[in-house]
Design a protein around this motif. Structure first.
Motif, PDB file in Angstrom:
ATOM      1  N   PRO A 256       0.572  -1.197  -0.009  1.00 20.43           N
ATOM      2  CA  PRO A 256      -0.447  -0.175  -0.174  1.00 20.43           C
ATOM      3  C   PRO A 256       0.767   1.299   0.037  1.00 20.43           C
ATOM      4  O   PRO A 256       1.663   1.386   0.132  1.00 20.43           O
ATOM      5  N   LEU A 257       0.596   2.536  -0.183  1.00 21.15           N
ATOM      6  CA  LEU A 257       0.894   3.771  -0.103  1.00 21.15           C
ATOM      7  C   LEU A 257      -0.061   4.366   0.376  1.00 21.15           C
ATOM      8  O   LEU A 257      -0.994   4.470   0.134  1.00 21.15           O
ATOM      9  N   ALA A 258       1.178   5.381   1.220  1.00 20.23           N
ATOM     10  CA  ALA A 258       0.328   6.352   1.521  1.00 20.23           C
ATOM     11  C   ALA A 258      -0.021   7.510   1.100  1.00 20.23           C
ATOM     12  O   ALA A 258       0.759   7.860  -0.257  1.00 20.23           O
ATOM     13  N   VAL A 259      -1.412   8.209   1.687  1.00 18.41           N
ATOM     14  CA  VAL A 259      -1.736   9.398   0.749  1.00 18.41           C
ATOM     15  C   VAL A 259      -1.790  10.537   1.553  1.00 18.41           C
ATOM     16  O   VAL A 259      -1.936  10.254   3.078  1.00 18.41           O
ATOM     17  N   MET A 260      -1.636  11.849   1.062  1.00 21.49           N
ATOM     18  CA  MET A 260      -1.678  12.564   1.841  1.00 21.49           C
ATOM     19  C   MET A 260      -2.830  13.393   0.876  1.00 21.49           C
ATOM     20  O   MET A 260      -3.433  14.180   0.256  1.00 21.49           O
ATOM     21  N   MET A 261      -3.853  14.105   2.157  1.00 23.90           N
ATOM     22  CA  MET A 261      -5.407  14.000   2.023  1.00 23.90           C
ATOM     23  C   MET A 261      -4.920  15.770   2.200  1.00 23.90           C
ATOM     24  O   MET A 261      -4.639  16.192   2.829  1.00 23.90           O
ATOM     25  N   LYS A 262      -6.214  16.920   1.135  1.00 24.81           N
ATOM     26  CA  LYS A 262      -5.913  17.930   1.650  1.00 24.81           C
ATOM     27  C   LYS A 262      -6.481  19.052   2.642  1.00 24.81           C
ATOM     28  O   LYS A 262      -5.672  19.459   3.747  1.00 24.81           O
ATOM     29  N   ASP A 263      -7.224  18.184   4.161  1.00 29.15           N
ATOM     30  CA  ASP A 263      -8.175  18.525   4.733  1.00 29.15           C
ATOM     31  C   ASP A 263      -8.430  17.255   5.587  1.00 29.15           C
ATOM     32  O   ASP A 263      -8.795  16.688   4.839  1.00 29.15           O
ATOM     33  N   ILE A 264      -9.291  17.582   6.669  1.00 25.19           N
ATOM     34  CA  ILE A 264     -10.124  16.379   7.328  1.00 25.19           C
ATOM     35  C   ILE A 264     -11.650  16.337   6.507  1.00 25.19           C
ATOM     36  O   ILE A 264     -11.608  14.874   6.360  1.00 25.19           O
ATOM     37  N   ASN A 265     -12.083  16.983   6.391  1.00 23.10           N
ATOM     38  CA  ASN A 265     -13.068  17.314   4.961  1.00 23.10           C
ATOM     39  C   ASN A 265     -12.598  16.160   4.734  1.00 23.10           C
ATOM     40  O   ASN A 265     -13.849  15.066   3.879  1.00 23.10           O
ATOM     41  N   THR A 266     -11.466  16.104   3.316  1.00 23.27           N
ATOM     42  CA  THR A 266     -11.405  15.547   2.584  1.00 23.27           C
ATOM     43  C   THR A 266     -10.946  13.828   2.874  1.00 23.27           C
ATOM     44  O   THR A 266     -11.765  12.854   2.447  1.00 23.27           O
ATOM     45  N   VAL A 267     -10.726  13.896   3.894  1.00 27.36           N
ATOM     46  CA  VAL A 267     -10.093  12.459   4.819  1.00 27.36           C
ATOM     47  C   VAL A 267     -12.038  11.480   4.943  1.00 27.36           C
ATOM     48  O   VAL A 267     -12.041  10.484   4.276  1.00 27.36           O
ATOM     49  N   LYS A 268     -12.298  12.782   5.403  1.00 29.03           N
ATOM     50  CA  LYS A 268     -13.795  11.936   5.492  1.00 29.03           C
ATOM     51  C   LYS A 268     -14.832  11.499   4.186  1.00 29.03           C
ATOM     52  O   LYS A 268     -15.691  11.315   4.858  1.00 29.03           O
ATOM     53  N   GLN A 269     -14.749  12.324   3.292  1.00 29.78           N
ATOM     54  CA  GLN A 269     -14.576  11.371   2.126  1.00 29.78           C
ATOM     55  C   GLN A 269     -14.966  10.050   1.918  1.00 29.78           C
ATOM     56  O   GLN A 269     -15.657   9.231   1.358  1.00 29.78           O
ATOM     57  N   CYS A 271     -12.639   7.942   3.856  1.00 31.30           N
ATOM     58  CA  CYS A 271     -12.225   6.796   4.931  1.00 31.30           C
ATOM     59  C   CYS A 271     -13.420   6.729   5.802  1.00 31.30           C
ATOM     60  O   CYS A 271     -13.402   8.102   6.603  1.00 31.30           O
ATOM     61  N   GLU A 272     -13.502   5.808   7.115  1.00 31.40           N
ATOM     62  CA  GLU A 272     -14.680   6.126   8.423  1.00 31.40           C
ATOM     63  C   GLU A 272     -13.058   6.477   9.131  1.00 31.40           C
ATOM     64  O   GLU A 272     -11.945   6.470   9.263  1.00 31.40           O
ATOM     65  N   VAL A 273     -13.718   7.668  10.073  1.00 32.06           N
ATOM     66  CA  VAL A 273     -12.903   8.481  10.789  1.00 32.06           C
ATOM     67  C   VAL A 273     -13.928   8.736  12.122  1.00 32.06           C
ATOM     68  O   VAL A 273     -14.662   9.296  12.181  1.00 32.06           O
ATOM     69  N   ASN A 274     -13.016   7.859  13.486  1.00 33.61           N
ATOM     70  CA  ASN A 274     -13.711   7.897  14.081  1.00 33.61           C
ATOM     71  C   ASN A 274     -12.905   9.165  15.201  1.00 33.61           C
ATOM     72  O   ASN A 274     -12.512   9.811  14.978  1.00 33.61           O
ATOM     73  N   GLU A 275     -14.136   9.295  16.444  1.00 33.78           N
ATOM     74  CA  GLU A 275     -13.042  10.764  17.689  1.00 33.78           C
ATOM     75  C   GLU A 275     -11.554  10.940  17.893  1.00 33.78           C
ATOM     76  O   GLU A 275     -10.962  11.915  17.436  1.00 33.78           O
ATOM     77  N   ILE A 290      -3.583   5.099   9.859  1.00 35.88           N
ATOM     78  CA  ILE A 290      -4.319   3.360   9.047  1.00 35.88           C
ATOM     79  C   ILE A 290      -5.622   3.979   9.364  1.00 35.88           C
ATOM     80  O   ILE A 290      -6.521   4.096  10.522  1.00 35.88           O
ATOM     81  N   LEU A 291      -6.697   3.791   7.952  1.00 38.69           N
ATOM     82  CA  LEU A 291      -7.959   4.008   8.890  1.00 38.69           C
ATOM     83  C   LEU A 291      -8.643   3.626   7.580  1.00 38.69           C
ATOM     84  O   LEU A 291      -8.445   2.590   6.406  1.00 38.69           O
ATOM     85  N   ARG A 292     -10.405   3.195   8.139  1.00 35.19           N
ATOM     86  CA  ARG A 292     -10.769   1.903   7.035  1.00 35.19           C
ATOM     87  C   ARG A 292     -11.308   2.479   6.050  1.00 35.19           C
ATOM     88  O   ARG A 292     -12.404   3.550   6.175  1.00 35.19           O
ATOM     89  N   LYS A 293     -11.581   2.075   4.911  1.00 32.59           N
ATOM     90  CA  LYS A 293     -11.893   2.842   4.088  1.00 32.59           C
ATOM     91  C   LYS A 293     -13.756   2.515   3.672  1.00 32.59           C
ATOM     92  O   LYS A 293     -13.695   1.552   3.691  1.00 32.59           O
ATOM     93  N   LYS A 294     -14.228   3.945   2.795  1.00 32.94           N
ATOM     94  CA  LYS A 294     -15.319   3.758   2.938  1.00 32.94           C
ATOM     95  C   LYS A 294     -15.602   3.093   1.467  1.00 32.94           C
ATOM     96  O   LYS A 294     -14.662   2.614   1.063  1.00 32.94           O
ATOM     97  N   PHE A 379      -6.560   1.362  18.254  1.00 33.68           N
ATOM     98  CA  PHE A 379      -7.380  -0.018  18.212  1.00 33.68           C
ATOM     99  C   PHE A 379      -7.871   0.248  19.978  1.00 33.68           C
ATOM    100  O   PHE A 379      -7.606   0.923  20.834  1.00 33.68           O
ATOM    101  N   ASN A 380      -9.276  -0.229  20.009  1.00 28.89           N
ATOM    102  CA  ASN A 380      -9.585   0.001  21.078  1.00 28.89           C
ATOM    103  C   ASN A 380      -9.787   1.555  21.764  1.00 28.89           C
ATOM    104  O   ASN A 380      -9.606   1.856  23.089  1.00 28.89           O
ATOM    105  N   GLY A 381      -9.614   2.529  21.060  1.00 30.94           N
ATOM    106  CA  GLY A 381      -9.485   4.550  21.165  1.00 30.94           C
ATOM    107  C   GLY A 381      -8.862   4.285  22.001  1.00 30.94           C
ATOM    108  O   GLY A 381      -7.536   5.742  22.050  1.00 30.94           O
TER     109      GLY A 381
END
Length: 759
Positions: A256-269, A271-275, A290-294, A379-381
């Protein structure tokens, strides 16, 4: 202090230890002193901050409370010493020149992502730092990667070659400015600058190199971008063809390749992102998370082939913010030849990467120590470090070790740990020492940390493996050899401050055992000082030594041979190769006995037709985890037998179950789920047996196999239900990146005993 008369001035000396250099701590102390009418001085002293001051009862108390309770955001106070001194009249409060006290506790400031105020500066057309790509202040910017020595002053960093202009100097001297005593302060008049060139070495002439870089990225070009800790190879995260080109040139087909996204709103489009994940993403450490993909996201599948998750980070330098104004997603993978350390010097990077990158965006601020991006997951918060790097390294933990000790770590995913004045400092991830360049970097980082922390090693700690390169680093002096999986267990215990006996479940790929065999599916009863091996997976003769790790089909052939099957069950492997391996197994040629759960995962991955060959570490096991059918609750039969008070997990029934399902054409996802469920259930059965026998309720889960989140969660949740206390690594990697810290945890208990000293 509170008993002083309000009008009676007294003098105190305060030493503050922790992350207090390079974070605006001295300016903060200065302003607080002015606020409360405190007189005296503050300076950087060694790796700490020293305050010599006078005041009255009321203002001294308020001064100290403010410093301790409300330090600058990046600061972390670890320890405070305070003592009264003979009264000395001070006329004012000042920031004095730094001193280098070698006896003090030292904490090396870490690299920090660009703060919000500096981002505003670079985006504000009226700012003197509009679009300046090296904008920083006391709250942000490079630290560890540019520091040559402590205390942290400009002349001790690679910024020493840049003389501040009058405007920057005014900011540096102005107590009302947030760049007051910012050691890396600079602007376009006096600081580093960018250059853009092609892979033939020709400089691109243009008005704005950032705009030009953006245009090249939009055109599908690959750009080597120099950042804080080294180079990244960057390209558009939406261009599948360019990503394929990058993979082909870097010879990195599947990892897997790492990605850099513009801002947190782009990430949320995407990936699943918890608090908690959002908090980590937005922190000034700016790791890869490491985030779970939508499901069904509109991104090229070749970013992370066959993966359910994505490694995502947010911008952390002005260069990133400026580029991501117009491109919302970038591939940002380490700028190196696969298997080699990250490139960080301009000439070396150009020579190494010119066949991969089309262009180079470079600057003339020297990187003193290369450092990769950190990788974490939640993991586990809880934030769990997968790879220790930028923003987190070097870490510092109090283990109360009196001696100066160096722990040399493992072979792959190597790191080093050093002890000084009761603290253990663990380096960044240093790669696979079998690569010569990685080993040279390993030596360089080790020498640097020994020097900067004033460590005078009396004891060297290493792995028991006779052929680990790290184990042979130091030929002279006292050497303690630590069993690999004991280091995993002890490191986790030290993280959680556990000293009593525990049950250790250590699941790993490779570790040299006390009996000379390769361990990796282990159950221990022990402490940080010692352990008893009370259970393990059955030994299987694995053919191929190192080849078996890269070619999981050899593991499959070995397990099949052990269980009485023929190798023809393995798909897409030449019959002649299988016959050669079977003959080698018959005569035990080039074989080793292994209890490794990592190799068992490789076997199953190959058997069901997922991975016969791998291109990166643990690829076969990761593929097996990624296809799990979460709805399946069945498991395979298994047996645990007791041989001379050691429990053995037999593997034949499990293999029989898998083979039967293969023959019945059961879906791979179901077989994977049943295998995972089996390992989880037998692990819990074993732990409960051991808990009842030994009357122990604390359980350690550690080792690289526990990077498998499904397995870790299933075992954790089940044992929790049974009332046991479960612990896993989070501050240090659960994989071999945490071995050096674990070695240090063992050494702490043994260092006074000559029994363990090997010359």
């Amino acid at each position: 202090m509170t008993q002083l008369a309000n009008n009676q001035r007294k003098r105190y000396l305060v030493n503050i230890y922790g992350i207090v250099q390079g974070v605006g701590f001295r300016p903060f102390v200065y302003k607080t002193a002015k606020q409360y009418g405190i007189l005296g001085w503050v300076n950087n002293s060694g790796g700490s901050v020293t305050i010599d001051f006078t005041g009255t009862a009321g203002n001294i108390k308020a001064f100290i409370i403010t410093i301790v309770k409300n330090p600058p955001t990046p600061a972390v106070i670890k320890k405070i010493n305070c003592k009264s001194l003979e009264y000395l009249k001070y006329e004012d409060f000042e920031i004095k020149e730094s001193s280098n006290k070698t006896s003090t506790i030292k904490f090396i400031p870490k690299d920090m992502g660009t703060c919000s105020e500096c981002v505003k500066d670079i985006m504000d057309k009226s700012s003197t730092r509009y679009r300046y790509p090296f904008t920083n202040c006391t709250k942000c910017g490079p630290r560890y990667s540019i520091i040559k020595s402590l205390p942290y002053d400009r002349e001790s960093t690679t910024m020493s070659s840049f003389n501040m202009c009058s405007n920057c100097q005014d900011e540096y001297n102005n107590e009302e400015n947030r760049r007051f005593h910012a050691e890396t302060n600079c602007c376009s008049e006096c600081g580093p600058s960018l250059i853009l060139m092609n892979n033939k070495g020709e400089v691109t002439k243009c008005e704005d190199v950032i705009y030009e870089t953006i245009e090249f990225l939009k055109m599908g070009k690959i750009i080597a971008i120099k950042g804080i800790g080294g180079f990244h190879l960057a390209c558009s995260g939406r261009n599948e063809n360019t990503i394929a080109k990058l993979r082909n040139r870097k010879i990195r087909p599947y990892k897997p390749l790492a990605v850099m996204m513009k801002d947190i709103n782009t990430v949320k489009q995407f990936c699943e992102v918890n608090e908690k994940e959002e908090e980590v993403l937005l922190s000034n450490k700016r790791p890869i998370v490491i985030l779970r993909k939508k499901p069904d996201i509109n991104l090229p599948s070749n970013i992370a082939p066959e993966q359910k998750k994505l490694g995502v980070m947010l911008p952390y330098t002005p260069i990133h913010y400026l580029i991501l104004e117009q491109i919302d997603i970038l591939i940002m993978t380490s700028g190196n030849i696969s298997g080699c350390p990250i490139e960080y010097k301009n000439n070396s990077a150009f020579n190494a990467l010119k066949n991969i990158a089309d262009y180079f965006l470079m600057h003339n601020r020297e990187i003193y120590l290369p450092i990769d991006d950190s990788v974490v997951k939640v993991f586990n918060g809880e934030e769990c470090i997968v790879r220790l790097g930028r923003g987190y390294a070097p870490s510092a933990e109090n283990l109360d070790i009196s001696d100066d000790i160096v722990a040399l770590g493992a072979q792959e995913k190597s790191s080093v740990s050093l002890s000084k004045n009761s603290y253990v400092y663990t380096s960044q991830y240093l790669g696979d020492l079998q690569d010569l360049n990685c080993y040279k970097n390993y030596e360089s980082v080790l020498r640097h940390l020994i020097k900067i922390l004033d460590v005078e090693p009396k004891v060297w700690v290493c792995d028991m493996h006779p052929f680990y390169i790290s184990s042979g680093y130091k030929k002279e002096g006292v050497k303690i050899r630590v069993q690999h999986h004991h280091a995993h267990m002890a490191g986790c215990m030290a993280e959680h401050n556990i000293s009593e006996k525990v049950i250790g479940v250590i699941y790993d790929g490779t570790g040299f055992g006390l009996d000379g065999n390769i361990w990796g599916g282990e159950f221990f009863i022990g402490t940080r000082a010692s352990f008893n091996r009370v259970g393990h997976f059955q030994y299987v003769n694995i053919q191929g030594i190192n080849a078996a790790i890269k070619e999981p089909w050899r593991c499959a052939a070995s397990y099949l041979y052990f269980c009485g099957y023929k190798g023809e069950i393995i798909k897409n492997i030449d019959e002649n190769k299988l016959n050669i391996v079977n003959q080698a197994l018959k005569s035990s040629l080039n074989c080793y006995k292994s209890s490794s759960l990592g190799r068992f995962f490789d076997c199953i991955s190959s058997l069901i037709g997922l991975k016969n060959f791998i291109t990166y570490d643990a690829e076969a096991a990761i593929a097996l985890e990624n296809i799990i059918d979460e709805e399946v609750k069945e498991y395979y039969r298994y047996k645990i037998k007791n041989e001379n008070n050691v429990f053995l997990i037999e593997i034949k029934d499990i293999i029989d179950g898998v083979i039967n399902d293969i023959n019945c054409k059961v879906k791979k996802s179901i077989i994977s789920a049943k295998f995972h469920n089996t390992i989880s259930k037998l692990t819990c059965d074993m732990v409960l047996k051991l808990s009842q026998i030994y009357k122990i309720s604390k359980v350690i889960l550690s080792g690289g196999v526990f990077e498998n989140e499904h397995l870790l969660k299933a075992i954790y949740d089940e044992l929790k239900k049974d009332g046991l206390e479960i612990f896993f690594n989070s501050k240090t990697p659960i994989n071999d990146g945490g071995i050096s810290f674990g070695q240090m945890a063992v050494a702490e208990t043994r260092v006074q005993s000559t029994e363990y000293r090997v010359q």
